[in-house]
Design a protein around this motif. Structure first.
Motif: not given
Length: 259
Positions: A205, A207, A211-212, A214
């Motif tokens: 998605r 990323a 991990s968050y 991007t």
């Protein structure tokens, strides 16, 4: 050796991700065991400590009984002396001798009184000690039973996973040998610096996996092109595209199923 130099970046990424999948599988197996080996060790240490304490309590109990025995012998000796001095008083020639024997008798009576006091104290200690020993034995039995179950649980897990783990470890070693040293060094360094052991992760998605942060679109395109090894600027992990990750996961899962 020639094959290694001819390998494309895509080949290298696939090899790295395969290795990651193998190592993650090993991690899963070890996580199933979890803290169990440490629990077993702690329980073994606890049972050993309790048994050592019991041995000391038993030794102290034996010592108290020996002291009681000694005091009883002392009482008998004092009674014998009192009887002896009492007989001697019947044949004294003067008051001085009589009074001297009376003092001896009085001293022996005090010795008996003191010995009886000590015996009562020792018996009270023995009673208290027996309660402690009883509680300690119950504790040992409980912990020993718990240890037995934990050992059986660990043995069952080891029986189920040991063969697979050994096969995976050999597979991991073989894969590591096929990866160029520079990449292998980077992989190992990243793997040991992150909590979950993930050194190579797919894009999920937009990323990097886990991990968050991007990944910029242009970087995602570069990753998907598989022309160079790209790392996440935030976590340092090596990045692969989702399609490659899916293909390798399917391939490796079919290998794992045969173990």
């Amino acid at each position: 050796m020639a094959k290694k130099t001819e390998a494309t970046v895509e080949d290298k990424l696939r090899e790295l991700y395969d290795l990651q999948l193998i190592d993650s599988r090993i991690d899963e197996i070890r996580n199933v065991r979890g803290e169990l080996p440490l629990e077993v060790q702690d329980l073994e240490d606890e049972v050993e400590g309790l048994n050592t304490r019991l041995a000391k309590l038993d030794a102290h109990l034996e010592d108290l009984n020996e002291q009681i025995k000694g005091k009883k012998n002392l009482i008998e000796e004092s009674k014998t002396l009192i009887k002896k001095y009492s007989e001697q008083q019947k044949n004294v020639r003067n008051n001085r001798e009589f009074n001297s024997l009376s003092k001896e008798i009085e001293f022996q009576e005090l010795e008996i009184e003191l010995a009886e006091k000590h015996i009562r104290e020792f018996k009270a200690q023995i009673e208290q000690q027996n309660e402690v020993i009883k509680d300690s034995k119950e504790r040992v039995e409980q912990r020993a039973e718990h240890l037995k179950h934990k050992k059986e649980e660990l043995a069952e897990i080891l029986k189920e996973t040991e063969k697979e783990e050994q096969a995976l470890m050999k597979m991991s070693s073989d894969h590591a040998d096929s990866i160029e040293p520079r990449l292998m060094k980077a992989y190992s360094k990243i793997r040991h610096s992150v909590k979950n052991g993930l050194a190579v992760v797919p894009i999920e998605r937009g990323a990097s996996g886990g991990s968050y942060f991007t990944i910029p679109p242009q970087v995602q395109v570069e990753i998907a092109s598989r022309k160079k090894v790209i790392t996440d600027e935030h976590s340092g992990r090596i990045l692969v595209d989702a399609a490659l990750a899916h293909e390798q996961a399917e391939k490796m899962n079919s290998v794992f199923d045969k173990l």
